[in-house]
Design a protein around this motif. Structure first.
Motif, PDB file in Angstrom:
ATOM      1  N   ASP A 198       0.817  -1.210   0.000  1.00 31.48           N
ATOM      2  CA  ASP A 198       0.000   0.000   0.000  1.00 31.48           C
ATOM      3  C   ASP A 198       0.851   1.261   0.000  1.00 31.48           C
ATOM      4  O   ASP A 198       0.418   2.317  -0.476  1.00 31.48           O
ATOM      5  CB  ASP A 198      -0.933   0.003   1.215  1.00 31.48           C
ATOM      6  CG  ASP A 198      -2.316   0.524   0.875  1.00 31.48           C
ATOM      7  OD1 ASP A 198      -2.976  -0.089   0.020  1.00 31.48           O
ATOM      8  OD2 ASP A 198      -2.730   1.560   1.445  1.00 31.48           O
ATOM      9  N   LEU A 199       2.069   1.153   0.488  1.00 31.78           N
ATOM     10  CA  LEU A 199       2.986   2.296   0.477  1.00 31.78           C
ATOM     11  C   LEU A 199       3.767   2.389  -0.832  1.00 31.78           C
ATOM     12  O   LEU A 199       4.579   3.294  -1.006  1.00 31.78           O
ATOM     13  CB  LEU A 199       3.964   2.190   1.655  1.00 31.78           C
ATOM     14  CG  LEU A 199       3.347   2.387   3.052  1.00 31.78           C
ATOM     15  CD1 LEU A 199       4.385   2.096   4.121  1.00 31.78           C
ATOM     16  CD2 LEU A 199       2.802   3.803   3.202  1.00 31.78           C
ATOM     17  N   GLY A 200       3.524   1.445  -1.743  1.00 35.15           N
ATOM     18  CA  GLY A 200       4.180   1.480  -3.051  1.00 35.15           C
ATOM     19  C   GLY A 200       5.432   0.638  -3.145  1.00 35.15           C
ATOM     20  O   GLY A 200       6.185   0.754  -4.117  1.00 35.15           O
ATOM     21  N   TYR A 201       5.649  -0.233  -2.153  1.00 31.39           N
ATOM     22  CA  TYR A 201       6.848  -1.066  -2.144  1.00 31.39           C
ATOM     23  C   TYR A 201       6.490  -2.543  -2.076  1.00 31.39           C
ATOM     24  O   TYR A 201       7.127  -3.332  -1.366  1.00 31.39           O
ATOM     25  CB  TYR A 201       7.734  -0.698  -0.952  1.00 31.39           C
ATOM     26  CG  TYR A 201       8.120   0.758  -0.910  1.00 31.39           C
ATOM     27  CD1 TYR A 201       8.982   1.299  -1.858  1.00 31.39           C
ATOM     28  CD2 TYR A 201       7.606   1.596   0.069  1.00 31.39           C
ATOM     29  CE1 TYR A 201       9.329   2.637  -1.830  1.00 31.39           C
ATOM     30  CE2 TYR A 201       7.946   2.941   0.113  1.00 31.39           C
ATOM     31  CZ  TYR A 201       8.806   3.451  -0.833  1.00 31.39           C
ATOM     32  OH  TYR A 201       9.142   4.789  -0.801  1.00 31.39           O
ATOM     33  N   GLY A 202       5.490  -2.925  -2.816  1.00 31.33           N
ATOM     34  CA  GLY A 202       4.998  -4.293  -2.760  1.00 31.33           C
ATOM     35  C   GLY A 202       5.999  -5.317  -3.258  1.00 31.33           C
ATOM     36  O   GLY A 202       6.793  -5.044  -4.172  1.00 31.33           O
ATOM     37  N   LEU A 203       5.955  -6.498  -2.671  1.00 33.68           N
ATOM     38  CA  LEU A 203       6.792  -7.615  -3.112  1.00 33.68           C
ATOM     39  C   LEU A 203       6.146  -8.261  -4.340  1.00 33.68           C
ATOM     40  O   LEU A 203       4.927  -8.371  -4.412  1.00 33.68           O
ATOM     41  CB  LEU A 203       6.925  -8.640  -1.992  1.00 33.68           C
ATOM     42  CG  LEU A 203       7.408  -8.110  -0.636  1.00 33.68           C
ATOM     43  CD1 LEU A 203       7.293  -9.193   0.421  1.00 33.68           C
ATOM     44  CD2 LEU A 203       8.835  -7.611  -0.754  1.00 33.68           C
ATOM     45  N   ASP A 204       6.948  -8.704  -5.270  1.00 41.29           N
ATOM     46  CA  ASP A 204       6.442  -9.393  -6.462  1.00 41.29           C
ATOM     47  C   ASP A 204       6.741 -10.876  -6.318  1.00 41.29           C
ATOM     48  O   ASP A 204       7.841 -11.335  -6.612  1.00 41.29           O
ATOM     49  CB  ASP A 204       7.106  -8.831  -7.720  1.00 41.29           C
ATOM     50  CG  ASP A 204       6.515  -9.411  -8.996  1.00 41.29           C
ATOM     51  OD1 ASP A 204       5.675 -10.339  -8.898  1.00 41.29           O
ATOM     52  OD2 ASP A 204       6.893  -8.954 -10.087  1.00 41.29           O
ATOM     53  N   LEU A 205       5.750 -11.613  -5.855  1.00 44.80           N
ATOM     54  CA  LEU A 205       5.931 -13.034  -5.561  1.00 44.80           C
ATOM     55  C   LEU A 205       5.178 -13.918  -6.547  1.00 44.80           C
ATOM     56  O   LEU A 205       4.959 -15.095  -6.283  1.00 44.80           O
ATOM     57  CB  LEU A 205       5.463 -13.330  -4.129  1.00 44.80           C
ATOM     58  CG  LEU A 205       6.051 -12.446  -3.023  1.00 44.80           C
ATOM     59  CD1 LEU A 205       5.496 -12.851  -1.666  1.00 44.80           C
ATOM     60  CD2 LEU A 205       7.577 -12.496  -3.030  1.00 44.80           C
ATOM     61  N   ARG A 206       4.802 -13.354  -7.696  1.00 46.17           N
ATOM     62  CA  ARG A 206       3.986 -14.108  -8.654  1.00 46.17           C
ATOM     63  C   ARG A 206       4.800 -15.089  -9.485  1.00 46.17           C
ATOM     64  O   ARG A 206       4.314 -16.156  -9.836  1.00 46.17           O
ATOM     65  CB  ARG A 206       3.259 -13.134  -9.583  1.00 46.17           C
ATOM     66  CG  ARG A 206       2.295 -12.195  -8.871  1.00 46.17           C
ATOM     67  CD  ARG A 206       1.846 -11.102  -9.812  1.00 46.17           C
ATOM     68  NE  ARG A 206       2.982 -10.289 -10.247  1.00 46.17           N
ATOM     69  CZ  ARG A 206       2.912  -9.333 -11.179  1.00 46.17           C
ATOM     70  NH1 ARG A 206       1.767  -9.129 -11.815  1.00 46.17           N
ATOM     71  NH2 ARG A 206       3.988  -8.626 -11.500  1.00 46.17           N
ATOM     72  N   LYS A 207       6.031 -14.736  -9.811  1.00 49.10           N
ATOM     73  CA  LYS A 207       6.837 -15.591 -10.679  1.00 49.10           C
ATOM     74  C   LYS A 207       8.309 -15.327 -10.432  1.00 49.10           C
ATOM     75  O   LYS A 207       8.685 -14.309  -9.825  1.00 49.10           O
ATOM     76  CB  LYS A 207       6.505 -15.316 -12.154  1.00 49.10           C
ATOM     77  CG  LYS A 207       6.756 -13.865 -12.584  1.00 49.10           C
ATOM     78  CD  LYS A 207       6.329 -13.646 -14.022  1.00 49.10           C
ATOM     79  CE  LYS A 207       6.575 -12.189 -14.439  1.00 49.10           C
ATOM     80  NZ  LYS A 207       6.157 -11.934 -15.834  1.00 49.10           N
ATOM     81  N   CYS A 208       9.143 -16.230 -10.923  1.00 46.73           N
ATOM     82  CA  CYS A 208      10.589 -16.102 -10.751  1.00 46.73           C
ATOM     83  C   CYS A 208      11.113 -14.922 -11.569  1.00 46.73           C
ATOM     84  O   CYS A 208      10.812 -14.799 -12.772  1.00 46.73           O
ATOM     85  CB  CYS A 208      11.287 -17.387 -11.177  1.00 46.73           C
ATOM     86  SG  CYS A 208      13.098 -17.294 -11.135  1.00 46.73           S
ATOM     87  N   ALA A 209      11.893 -14.073 -10.945  1.00 49.62           N
ATOM     88  CA  ALA A 209      12.444 -12.910 -11.638  1.00 49.62           C
ATOM     89  C   ALA A 209      13.416 -13.305 -12.744  1.00 49.62           C
ATOM     90  O   ALA A 209      13.581 -12.583 -13.728  1.00 49.62           O
ATOM     91  CB  ALA A 209      13.157 -12.000 -10.630  1.00 49.62           C
ATOM     92  N   ALA A 210      14.055 -14.487 -12.604  1.00 49.09           N
ATOM     93  CA  ALA A 210      15.057 -14.902 -13.581  1.00 49.09           C
ATOM     94  C   ALA A 210      14.473 -15.725 -14.713  1.00 49.09           C
ATOM     95  O   ALA A 210      14.859 -15.568 -15.876  1.00 49.09           O
ATOM     96  CB  ALA A 210      16.162 -15.695 -12.882  1.00 49.09           C
ATOM     97  N   THR A 211      13.529 -16.617 -14.410  1.00 47.33           N
ATOM     98  CA  THR A 211      13.038 -17.551 -15.423  1.00 47.33           C
ATOM     99  C   THR A 211      11.591 -17.304 -15.832  1.00 47.33           C
ATOM    100  O   THR A 211      11.151 -17.805 -16.863  1.00 47.33           O
ATOM    101  CB  THR A 211      13.144 -19.001 -14.915  1.00 47.33           C
ATOM    102  OG1 THR A 211      12.241 -19.181 -13.803  1.00 47.33           O
ATOM    103  CG2 THR A 211      14.569 -19.304 -14.454  1.00 47.33           C
TER     104      THR A 211
END
Length: 242
Positions: A142-155
């Protein structure tokens, strides 16, 4: 200027001999402070406790003034948790993090709603620590620093996610993260909605949210994670709930 809204008290500090400055987390007015005259009286002390839900009427001559609160009790949650040291530690930690991280008078209704869910869950010791982690993750988002846990950043794959990059806040798979596993943050399955809660998962989740709260929210404002959060972690560890 005036408004009336219900919310949860997140901070109380003495002001003069008889009054108190109270901060209330509300949906529409955010984390908002005001002066409660007579707030240190015997009658008001049980009401003005962090975590309690109150109906608050705020009034000031100008919007930028501190203003005065008139408050009535809605739910005295702090008193109900007084005999549960672990739950009380969770309540105090959530209040302290809200005060440290949320900008004053900036509405964050999603955070306020999730805070309400967390407080109501504190009577369920097998549930609330994981909800607390999710609340901090939601606060970051909500502060604009959300984690992106949907998929692997590399693959780009969406399965076998095991780590979070401490630099980007993005998920990393087992395979892609193996060469750097000692530098990565362990990602518990409950944070991605996969798998049941396992021993060590709450600790891993708190490390992730604490890491990004410090670096993205608190350190830029010359703040640190509050002591109440550290005490909560110590309590959880002592209870075998991490």
């Amino acid at each position: 200027m005036e408004w009336t809204e219900s919310g949860r008290i997140v901070s109380v500090r003495s002001h003069g001999e008889t009054s108190a400055i109270v901060e209330i987390l509300t949906r529409e007015h955010g984390r908002h402070a005001g002066l409660v005259r007579g707030g240190r009286s015997r009658a008001m002390r049980p009401v003005l406790q962090p975590g309690n839900r109150v109906q608050a009427h705020w009034r000031a001559r100008l919007d930028e003034h501190l203003g005065n609160y008139e408050v009535e009790a809605d739910a005295l949650s702090a008193g109900m948790l007084m005999d549960d040291a672990l739950a009380l530690a969770g309540l105090n930690a959530a209040c302290a993090v809200a005060v440290a991280a949320l900008p004053e008078r900036e509405p964050h209704p999603n955070v306020a709603d999730a805070f309400e869910v967390l407080v109501r869950a504190l009577e369920q010791p097998e549930v609330w620590p994981a909800i607390y982690v999710r609340w901090e993750a939601g606060l970051l988002a909500d502060l604009g620093y959300g984690l992106d846990l949907r998929k692997c950043a590399a693959t780009g794959q969406t399965h076998d996610l095991a780590y979070v990059s401490p630099k980007t806040g993005r998920a990393v798979s087992v395979e892609a993260g193996r060469p750097y596993h000692d530098k990565m943050l362990k990602l518990p399955g409950f944070m991605t909605g996969t798998g049941e809660l396992s021993p060590g998962d709450v600790e891993a989740g708190l490390r992730i949210t604490g890491h990004f709260l410090e670096r993205r929210v608190l350190w830029p404002a010359d703040r640190v994670l509050p002591e109440a959060r550290l005490r909560m972690i110590d309590r959880l560890a002592g209870a075998g709930a991490l």
